[in-house]
Design an enzyme around this catalytic site. Structure first.
Site, mmCIF file in Angstrom:
data_model
loop_
_atom_site.group_PDB
_atom_site.id
_atom_site.type_symbol
_atom_site.label_atom_id
_atom_site.label_comp_id
_atom_site.label_asym_id
_atom_site.label_seq_id
_atom_site.Cartn_x
_atom_site.Cartn_y
_atom_site.Cartn_z
ATOM 1 N N TYR A 148 0.837 -1.197 0.000
ATOM 2 C CA TYR A 148 0.000 0.000 0.000
ATOM 3 C C TYR A 148 0.875 1.252 0.000
ATOM 4 C CZ TYR A 148 -3.723 -3.230 1.532
ATOM 5 O OH TYR A 148 -4.631 -4.260 1.636
ATOM 6 N N TRP A 165 -13.708 -11.443 -5.708
ATOM 7 C CA TRP A 165 -14.805 -11.979 -4.895
ATOM 8 C C TRP A 165 -16.143 -11.915 -5.633
ATOM 9 C CZ3 TRP A 165 -12.131 -14.916 -2.548
ATOM 10 C CH2 TRP A 165 -11.117 -14.602 -1.662
ATOM 11 N N ASP A 211 -9.296 -4.338 9.686
ATOM 12 C CA ASP A 211 -8.199 -4.027 8.774
ATOM 13 C C ASP A 211 -7.490 -2.760 9.233
ATOM 14 O OD1 ASP A 211 -6.514 -4.188 6.433
ATOM 15 O OD2 ASP A 211 -8.182 -5.155 5.387
ATOM 16 N N GLY A 236 -7.249 -1.644 13.018
ATOM 17 C CA GLY A 236 -6.114 -2.158 13.765
ATOM 18 C C GLY A 236 -5.264 -3.096 12.939
ATOM 19 N N ASP A 237 -4.206 -3.576 13.576
ATOM 20 C CA ASP A 237 -3.305 -4.570 13.001
ATOM 21 C C ASP A 237 -3.514 -5.856 13.803
ATOM 22 O OD1 ASP A 237 -1.141 -6.276 12.486
ATOM 23 O OD2 ASP A 237 0.275 -4.643 12.223
ATOM 24 N N PHE A 238 -4.122 -6.871 13.192
ATOM 25 C CA PHE A 238 -4.514 -8.055 13.973
ATOM 26 C C PHE A 238 -3.316 -8.890 14.427
ATOM 27 C CE2 PHE A 238 -5.747 -8.809 9.443
ATOM 28 C CZ PHE A 238 -4.742 -9.688 9.078
ATOM 29 N N HIS A 256 -1.519 -17.026 3.080
ATOM 30 C CA HIS A 256 -0.549 -17.245 1.996
ATOM 31 C C HIS A 256 0.490 -16.122 1.904
ATOM 32 C CE1 HIS A 256 -2.620 -15.007 -1.638
ATOM 33 N NE2 HIS A 256 -2.561 -14.249 -0.561
ATOM 34 N N ASP A 257 0.246 -15.007 2.576
ATOM 35 C CA ASP A 257 1.207 -13.905 2.578
ATOM 36 C C ASP A 257 2.398 -14.154 3.497
ATOM 37 O OD1 ASP A 257 -0.201 -12.250 0.817
ATOM 38 O OD2 ASP A 257 -1.394 -11.352 2.421
ATOM 39 N N GLN A 307 6.186 -11.216 -4.413
ATOM 40 C CA GLN A 307 5.437 -10.088 -3.857
ATOM 41 C C GLN A 307 5.290 -10.076 -2.344
ATOM 42 O OE1 GLN A 307 1.482 -9.480 -5.806
ATOM 43 N NE2 GLN A 307 2.144 -7.370 -5.596
#
Length: 346
Positions: A148, A165, A211, A236-238, A256-257, A307
């Site tokens: 981002y 989606w 998110d 937030g950042d989970f 998968h990241d 990536q």
């Protein structure tokens, strides 16, 4: 094993060699607005007319249109006045921007971002890490800071994810009966495409998109209608911040990241927050256990190398991660499309 025909004339290698040319033809036609113009037109148009309206050279546009005919993205009819072009049904449905199922934004993300990263695939294989620094001159120590890296880039990613989606979301949400789970958290839910599929299929459920603050802000402004009361947001950042209690947690294209250790960290945290009897739904592209494919999953796994920090996995690999975090009754459902579903229960 290669066939005798392939050994005499390696047609398949020529097809592979031209693969990126095919992609760029489709990307270019989308970017220039070819499919949008032909959808808006009530009749087929000549290459001269299309070139004039889109501000391109006639010779370049004619070749682009003919290549799109070869790819079955356009149809052509030869008349006495010349060649006239129109969209195929496939292009009207998936390549024109105005279609509800348009993949335009996804294709533009591939063209402008993924394509540039893949220029450094050889380096990625040598180094074993993503190539944002080489491709864009930015550090990827903060992965999503790199993904981002501008608001424009983030919005492009969000539109692209929602496009996916619109085709695959209903299948993964319907893979299991999720109606018992009324309080749902979509971790990394981004623009809300999957959340909207969830409340559509399960009207008694509410979904909270968890998110990053800047993602939530854009999702509220551009993607989720303000009068949609069944979708709420949590900034937030989970990985760093607390995860609230819920019946079900959706992790769609999240694990998968990341490498296994970070996946385990997140799943253990979710298990601790999850209500007894609740669960976690993983939505991922699954590799075959015998390493034979599917090709899309193998390509996506290479893209994770270029990536991100993770990889695509087999059902067994995901099941082991879930079990190690404490989840039980693990079920796997293949959808026959790009994304499959795995459900684990607490």
């Amino acid at each position: 094993m290669s066939s005798t025909q392939d050994l005499d004339y390696p047609q398949i290698l020529f097809q592979y060699n031209n693969g990126f040319l095919v992609s760029k033809i489709m990307f270019t036609a989308c970017e220039l607005g070819v499919f949008d113009l032909l959808l808006e037109s009530e009749e087929p148009l000549s290459s001269d007319a299309i070139a004039e309206r889109l501000g391109t050279s006639v010779s370049g546009m004619e070749r682009l249109l003919d290549a799109c005919v070869g790819l079955k993205l356009l149809e052509v009819k030869i008349k006495s006045e010349g060649a006239f072009y129109r969209n195929t049904e496939l292009s009207n449905l998936y390549l024109a921007k105005s279609s509800p199922k348009s993949q335009y934004h996804c294709l533009m993300y591939y063209s402008k971002t993924i394509y540039l990263c893949w220029h450094y695939l050889t380096d990625a294989v040598r180094d074993g890490k993503n190539q944002y620094e080489r491709a864009f001159g930015i550090s990827s120590k903060d992965l999503f800071g790199a993904l981002y890296r501008s608001e424009e880039e983030m919005i492009k990613f969000m539109y692209g994810l929602n496009a996916i989606w619109s085709i695959c979301g209903r299948d993964v949400i319907a893979a299991f009966d999720l109606s018992p789970f009324t309080i749902v958290y979509d971790l990394g839910g981004c623009a809300g495409g999957l959340a909207q599929e969830c409340i559509s299929l399960y009207p008694k459920s509410t979904v909270t998109i968890y998110d990053l603050p800047k993602v939530v802000q854009v999702a509220k402004e551009r993607f989720v209608p303000p009068d949609e009361r069944r979708i709420t947001f949590h900034e937030g950042d989970f990985f760093k911040d607390p995860i609230p209690e819920a019946d079900l947690y959706i992790l769609a294209r999240i694990l998968h990241d990341w490498e296994d250790d970070k996946c385990m960290q997140l799943l253990a945290k979710i298990h601790k927050a999850c209500k007894p009897g609740g669960g976690v739904l993983l939505v991922e592209t699954l590799l075959n256990e015998d390493k034979t494919g599917p090709l899309e999953a193998q390509l996506y796994s290479m893209n994770m190398l270029v990536q991100a920090e993770g990889k695509e996995r087999t059902p067994t690999e995901y099941s082991k991660l879930l079990a190690a975090a404490g989840f039980k009754e693990i079920q796997v459902k293949k959808t026959g499309k790009l994304y499959d579903a795995i459900l684990g229960r607490k």
